[in-house]
Design a protein around this motif. Structure first.
Motif, PDB file in Angstrom:
ATOM      1  N   GLN A   1      28.553   3.006  17.070  1.00 26.42           N
ATOM      2  CA  GLN A   1      28.783   4.359  16.577  1.00 26.42           C
ATOM      3  C   GLN A   1      30.136   4.882  17.051  1.00 26.42           C
ATOM      4  O   GLN A   1      30.864   5.524  16.281  1.00 26.42           O
ATOM      5  CB  GLN A   1      27.662   5.283  17.062  1.00 26.42           C
ATOM      6  N   VAL A   2      30.481   4.585  18.304  1.00 22.49           N
ATOM      7  CA  VAL A   2      31.786   5.010  18.831  1.00 22.49           C
ATOM      8  C   VAL A   2      32.919   4.328  18.068  1.00 22.49           C
ATOM      9  O   VAL A   2      33.937   4.958  17.734  1.00 22.49           O
ATOM     10  CB  VAL A   2      31.869   4.703  20.336  1.00 22.49           C
TER      11      VAL A   2
ATOM     12  N   SER B   1      32.856   3.246  14.992  1.00 22.91           N
ATOM     13  CA  SER B   1      32.942   3.814  13.640  1.00 22.91           C
ATOM     14  C   SER B   1      33.668   5.144  13.626  1.00 22.91           C
ATOM     15  O   SER B   1      34.240   5.539  12.600  1.00 22.91           O
ATOM     16  CB  SER B   1      31.534   3.975  13.066  1.00 22.91           C
ATOM     17  N   GLU B   2      33.663   5.858  14.749  1.00 20.00           N
ATOM     18  CA  GLU B   2      34.310   7.163  14.806  1.00 20.00           C
ATOM     19  C   GLU B   2      35.743   7.093  15.313  1.00 20.00           C
ATOM     20  O   GLU B   2      36.565   7.932  14.937  1.00 20.00           O
ATOM     21  CB  GLU B   2      33.497   8.105  15.710  1.00 20.00           C
ATOM     22  N   GLU B   3      36.055   6.117  16.149  1.00 20.23           N
ATOM     23  CA  GLU B   3      37.346   6.095  16.824  1.00 20.23           C
ATOM     24  C   GLU B   3      38.354   5.139  16.183  1.00 20.23           C
ATOM     25  O   GLU B   3      39.553   5.384  16.267  1.00 20.23           O
ATOM     26  CB  GLU B   3      37.166   5.706  18.306  1.00 20.23           C
TER      27      GLU B   3
ATOM     28  N   GLY C   1      36.609   0.982  10.932  1.00 18.94           N
ATOM     29  CA  GLY C   1      35.719   2.120  11.091  1.00 18.94           C
ATOM     30  C   GLY C   1      34.764   2.274   9.928  1.00 18.94           C
ATOM     31  O   GLY C   1      33.572   2.592  10.121  1.00 18.94           O
ATOM     32  N   TYR C   2      35.243   2.026   8.715  1.00 14.22           N
ATOM     33  CA  TYR C   2      34.374   2.138   7.544  1.00 14.22           C
ATOM     34  C   TYR C   2      33.248   1.113   7.594  1.00 14.22           C
ATOM     35  O   TYR C   2      32.079   1.447   7.312  1.00 14.22           O
ATOM     36  CB  TYR C   2      35.202   1.955   6.278  1.00 14.22           C
TER      37      TYR C   2
ATOM     38  N   ARG D   1      30.733   2.058  10.145  1.00  9.01           N
ATOM     39  CA  ARG D   1      29.936   3.194   9.679  1.00  9.01           C
ATOM     40  C   ARG D   1      28.843   2.727   8.724  1.00  9.01           C
ATOM     41  O   ARG D   1      27.725   3.264   8.748  1.00  9.01           O
ATOM     42  CB  ARG D   1      30.840   4.229   8.997  1.00  9.01           C
TER      43      ARG D   1
ATOM     44  N   THR E   1      26.093   1.292  10.997  1.00 13.58           N
ATOM     45  CA  THR E   1      25.311   2.318  11.702  1.00 13.58           C
ATOM     46  C   THR E   1      24.464   3.149  10.729  1.00 13.58           C
ATOM     47  O   THR E   1      23.339   3.550  11.079  1.00 13.58           O
ATOM     48  CB  THR E   1      26.254   3.236  12.489  1.00 13.58           C
ATOM     49  N   ASP E   2      24.979   3.414   9.544  1.00 12.22           N
ATOM     50  CA  ASP E   2      24.192   4.174   8.566  1.00 12.22           C
ATOM     51  C   ASP E   2      22.953   3.387   8.139  1.00 12.22           C
ATOM     52  O   ASP E   2      21.866   3.970   7.956  1.00 12.22           O
ATOM     53  CB  ASP E   2      25.049   4.505   7.350  1.00 12.22           C
TER      54      ASP E   2
END
Length: 324
Positions: free
Chosen positions: A175-176, A178-180, A186-187, A190, A193-194
């Protein structure tokens, strides 16, 4: 009505151009490595995950539009083409790709016919451009996205290592990331994680992403996680070693690319120069160059030259090709 010799000549010229395109477009991306990695990943997967993946594929297949369904009737392997379109990172659909290819081919045939080219040559060149140009654009976008992914992926793994050493679970570290980390890394994380948030297992989400990306670097990561969960050990240390290996692998690719750049430039120049000269002379004196499509001796000479150029370019491409 064109003679049989003219048809055979145009067929040979088309085959030579296709051979030249296959040679200069580069080799398939690590087919053998990918096949081995997929075999290892399947041995460490569970049957329930395979069932879940099949269900997700059915859901995505039901979302296909009418144009996609119509295009699938005329494409030999629509699943492979749809996978390639998804690897570009764009929202292109199968039907849009086919419509663009057909429109490009028809437009080129009309333009070349209007310029005075023989109808058989115009159809051959139009079909070649309509098929080859979209394929080259998609391949270029895939290569660019994979290159950007591989450049940022070691940084993502090292960020996960720092999170694991600080006590975070693997799902939180993803998750980190995907955000950083910037896209496309990152995509992709994400997406993983989704899928995990809606009930998918981590193995199933990672395997789907690995199949869509088709890059060995991410498959190394998936296999490392699968083996570590079965054998135990320090996951942070394993991922740290993997990040170091990926950086060295990227450095080796850059070194090989620099060493073979001169040979590649020579191949491109030698292969493109005859066509550039032909086009310039056609632009200056079109009636003079039209003899290549009227005089049988010139047609044979031109076809033979294309065949030998295709063979030479193919041999040069094999000589400068290195797989890591």
């Amino acid at each position: 009505m064109p003679s049989l010799d003219t048809i055979l000549l145009f067929g040979g010229a088309l085959g030579a151009v296709l051979l030249l395109f296959a040679a200069l477009s580069g080799p398939a991306t690590n087919k053998l490595v990918t096949r081995r990695l997929e075999g290892v990943r399947e041995r460490h997967s569970r049957s329930s995950e395979s069932v879940a993946q099949a269900q997700m594929r059915k859901i995505f297949a039901q979302r296909a539009s009418k144009s996609d369904s119509f295009a699938k009737r005329f494409i030999p392997n629509p699943a492979l083409l749809q996978l390639r379109l998804s690897q570009t990172g764009k929202t292109w659909r199968l039907g849009q790709y086919v419509i663009a290819s057909v429109g490009l081919a028809v437009g080129m045939v009309a333009l070349l016919t209007f310029q005075g080219l023989p109808i058989l040559l115009a159809i051959t060149v139009g079909l070649l451009i309509g098929v080859a140009l979209p394929h080259m654009v998609v391949s270029k976008l895939i290569a660019r996205r994979i290159k950007a992914f591989n450049a940022k992926f070691p940084d993502a793994i090292e960020l996960m290592v720092r999170g694991l050493r600080s006590g975070l679970p693997i799902s939180e570290t993803m998750q980190v990331v995907s955000e950083e980390i910037q896209d496309p890394v990152g995509y992709e994380f994400r997406q993983v994680t989704d899928k995990m948030k809606i009930g998918r297992t981590m193995d199933a989400a990672l395997n789907e992403t690995a199949q869509r990306l088709g890059t060995p670097e991410f498959q190394f990561f998936v296999i490392s996680l699968a083996i570590q969960r079965e054998t135990g050990g320090n996951l942070a240390e394993t991922l740290s070693n993997l990040a170091d290996v990926l950086r060295k692998r990227a450095a080796m690719k850059l070194k090989i690319r620099a060493m073979s750049s001169e040979s590649k430039a020579s191949a491109y120049i030698i292969g493109a120069l005859p066509f550039i000269v032909f086009g310039l002379i056609w632009w200056i004196n079109g009636s003079y160059m039209q003899n290549f499509f009227i005089d049988e001796r010139l047609m044979i000479a031109g076809g033979g030259g294309l065949v030998w150029m295709g063979i030479g370019a193919f041999i040069m491409s094999r000589m400068i090709n290195f797989e890591i």
